[in-house]
Design a protein around this motif. Sequence first.
Motif, PDB file in Angstrom:
ATOM      1  N   ASN A 103       0.830  -1.199   0.000  1.00 15.89           N
ATOM      2  CA  ASN A 103       0.000   0.000   0.000  1.00 15.89           C
ATOM      3  C   ASN A 103       0.865   1.249   0.000  1.00 15.89           C
ATOM      4  O   ASN A 103       0.597   2.211  -0.706  1.00 15.89           O
ATOM      5  CB  ASN A 103      -0.925   0.013   1.226  1.00 15.89           C
ATOM      6  N   LYS A 104       1.910   1.206   0.816  1.00 13.36           N
ATOM      7  CA  LYS A 104       2.801   2.358   0.909  1.00 13.36           C
ATOM      8  C   LYS A 104       3.488   2.612  -0.431  1.00 13.36           C
ATOM      9  O   LYS A 104       3.577   3.735  -0.895  1.00 13.36           O
ATOM     10  CB  LYS A 104       3.839   2.106   2.009  1.00 13.36           C
ATOM     11  N   SER A 105       3.972   1.563  -1.052  1.00 14.48           N
ATOM     12  CA  SER A 105       4.681   1.713  -2.312  1.00 14.48           C
ATOM     13  C   SER A 105       3.732   2.177  -3.417  1.00 14.48           C
ATOM     14  O   SER A 105       4.127   2.918  -4.305  1.00 14.48           O
ATOM     15  CB  SER A 105       5.378   0.415  -2.710  1.00 14.48           C
ATOM     16  N   ARG A 106       2.464   1.724  -3.329  1.00 13.40           N
ATOM     17  CA  ARG A 106       1.494   2.168  -4.326  1.00 13.40           C
ATOM     18  C   ARG A 106       1.247   3.669  -4.183  1.00 13.40           C
ATOM     19  O   ARG A 106       1.185   4.396  -5.167  1.00 13.40           O
ATOM     20  CB  ARG A 106       0.175   1.400  -4.152  1.00 13.40           C
ATOM     21  N   TYR A 107       1.128   4.118  -2.938  1.00 14.96           N
ATOM     22  CA  TYR A 107       0.943   5.543  -2.684  1.00 14.96           C
ATOM     23  C   TYR A 107       2.154   6.319  -3.185  1.00 14.96           C
ATOM     24  O   TYR A 107       2.032   7.363  -3.814  1.00 14.96           O
ATOM     25  CB  TYR A 107       0.760   5.765  -1.176  1.00 14.96           C
ATOM     26  N   PHE A 108       3.335   5.765  -2.910  1.00 15.44           N
ATOM     27  CA  PHE A 108       4.570   6.409  -3.329  1.00 15.44           C
ATOM     28  C   PHE A 108       4.641   6.501  -4.856  1.00 15.44           C
ATOM     29  O   PHE A 108       5.031   7.507  -5.418  1.00 15.44           O
ATOM     30  CB  PHE A 108       5.762   5.602  -2.796  1.00 15.44           C
ATOM     31  N   THR A 109       4.210   5.431  -5.518  1.00 20.84           N
ATOM     32  CA  THR A 109       4.214   5.417  -6.982  1.00 20.84           C
ATOM     33  C   THR A 109       3.264   6.472  -7.533  1.00 20.84           C
ATOM     34  O   THR A 109       3.577   7.158  -8.505  1.00 20.84           O
ATOM     35  CB  THR A 109       3.814   4.025  -7.506  1.00 20.84           C
ATOM     36  N   ASP A 110       2.090   6.611  -6.896  1.00 27.79           N
ATOM     37  CA  ASP A 110       1.135   7.632  -7.321  1.00 27.79           C
ATOM     38  C   ASP A 110       1.742   9.021  -7.203  1.00 27.79           C
ATOM     39  O   ASP A 110       1.638   9.846  -8.103  1.00 27.79           O
ATOM     40  CB  ASP A 110      -0.153   7.560  -6.483  1.00 27.79           C
ATOM     41  N   GLU A 111       2.382   9.265  -6.070  1.00 32.43           N
ATOM     42  CA  GLU A 111       3.020  10.564  -5.860  1.00 32.43           C
ATOM     43  C   GLU A 111       4.111  10.792  -6.891  1.00 32.43           C
ATOM     44  O   GLU A 111       4.268  11.883  -7.430  1.00 32.43           O
ATOM     45  CB  GLU A 111       3.631  10.626  -4.448  1.00 32.43           C
ATOM     46  N   LYS A 126       2.645  11.756 -10.226  1.00 29.95           N
ATOM     47  CA  LYS A 126       2.235  13.163 -10.247  1.00 29.95           C
ATOM     48  C   LYS A 126       3.453  14.050 -10.443  1.00 29.95           C
ATOM     49  O   LYS A 126       3.450  14.973 -11.244  1.00 29.95           O
ATOM     50  CB  LYS A 126       1.538  13.524  -8.929  1.00 29.95           C
TER      51      LYS A 126
END
Length: 51
Positions: free
Chosen positions: A10-18, A21
């Motif tokens: 989950n953390k890495s997915r959030y990081f990838t989204d950021e 952007k």
Amino acid sequence: MFNKMKKFNNKSRYFTDELNKLGEWMKWFLLTVITLIIISQVSHIFLTYGG
């Protein structure tokens, strides 16, 4: 162990989204800078050899 991996995922997915952007912003920023550099170089060449 599996739970830990899930949390990390989950953390890495959030990081990838950021990162995506930021990547989008950086792409436009770099394109603008490169375009400005090319324009200034070309106009400099024209001024040097044309004038």
